[in-house]
Design a protein around this motif. Structure first.
Motif, PDB file in Angstrom:
ATOM      1  N   ALA A 172       0.920  -1.384  -0.054  1.00  0.00           N
ATOM      2  CA  ALA A 172       0.291  -0.557  -0.363  1.00  0.00           C
ATOM      3  C   ALA A 172       0.582   1.644   0.084  1.00  0.00           C
ATOM      4  O   ALA A 172       0.313   2.137  -0.806  1.00  0.00           O
TER       5      ALA A 172
ATOM      6  N   PHE B 174      -6.116   5.930  -3.297  1.00  0.00           N
ATOM      7  CA  PHE B 174      -7.226   5.039  -2.044  1.00  0.00           C
ATOM      8  C   PHE B 174      -8.022   3.727  -2.508  1.00  0.00           C
ATOM      9  O   PHE B 174      -7.508   3.238  -1.595  1.00  0.00           O
TER      10      PHE B 174
ATOM     11  N   VAL C 267      -7.083   0.581  -0.951  1.00  0.00           N
ATOM     12  CA  VAL C 267      -8.194  -0.821  -0.516  1.00  0.00           C
ATOM     13  C   VAL C 267      -8.235  -2.373  -1.346  1.00  0.00           C
ATOM     14  O   VAL C 267      -8.148  -3.424  -0.270  1.00  0.00           O
TER      15      VAL C 267
ATOM     16  N   PHE D  68      -7.908  -5.501   0.616  1.00  0.00           N
ATOM     17  CA  PHE D  68      -8.163  -6.460  -0.203  1.00  0.00           C
ATOM     18  C   PHE D  68      -7.827  -7.722  -0.494  1.00  0.00           C
ATOM     19  O   PHE D  68      -8.011  -9.233  -0.527  1.00  0.00           O
TER      20      PHE D  68
END
Length: 102
Positions: free
Chosen positions: A54, A73, A77, A81
């Motif tokens: 990330a 963003f 995410v 995931f």
């Protein structure tokens, strides 16, 4: 995939994933009832495999591609995931010995 240390019953992918997603909630063996908690090393691996990609994407790759903060963003995410989906194959759980509090 992780098995119970006592009866060798195999934990399901779903059980382990839900444990990770719920802040490392202990997993209870459906066969013998023993509670297994995630090992410290596995907590480190989970954190490392989620945070490092990330950060690399958010700080190094996305700015070079000219992505907006919202898109960046969303992709971060999505990356987290997807990585979390494979984590149940790598994490290790153990039975913690009970300590007497006298």
């Amino acid at each position: 995939m992780q098995k119970c240390e006592v009866c060798k019953n195999k934990f399901s992918w779903k059980e382990l994933l839900l444990s990770i997603w719920s802040s490392y909630k202990p997993v209870k063996c459906s066969n013998c009832g023993k509670r297994h908690t995630i090992s410290f090393a596995s907590k480190f691996i989970v954190s490392f495999l989620i945070v490092v990609p990330a950060v690399i994407f958010g700080l190094l790759i996305a700015p070079g591609m000219g992505l907006t903060k919202t898109v960046t963003f969303g992709i971060i995410v999505m990356i987290a995931f997807i990585i979390s989906m494979i984590l149940p194959f790598f994490v290790r759980y153990e039975i913690k010995p009970k300590t007497n509090k006298a």
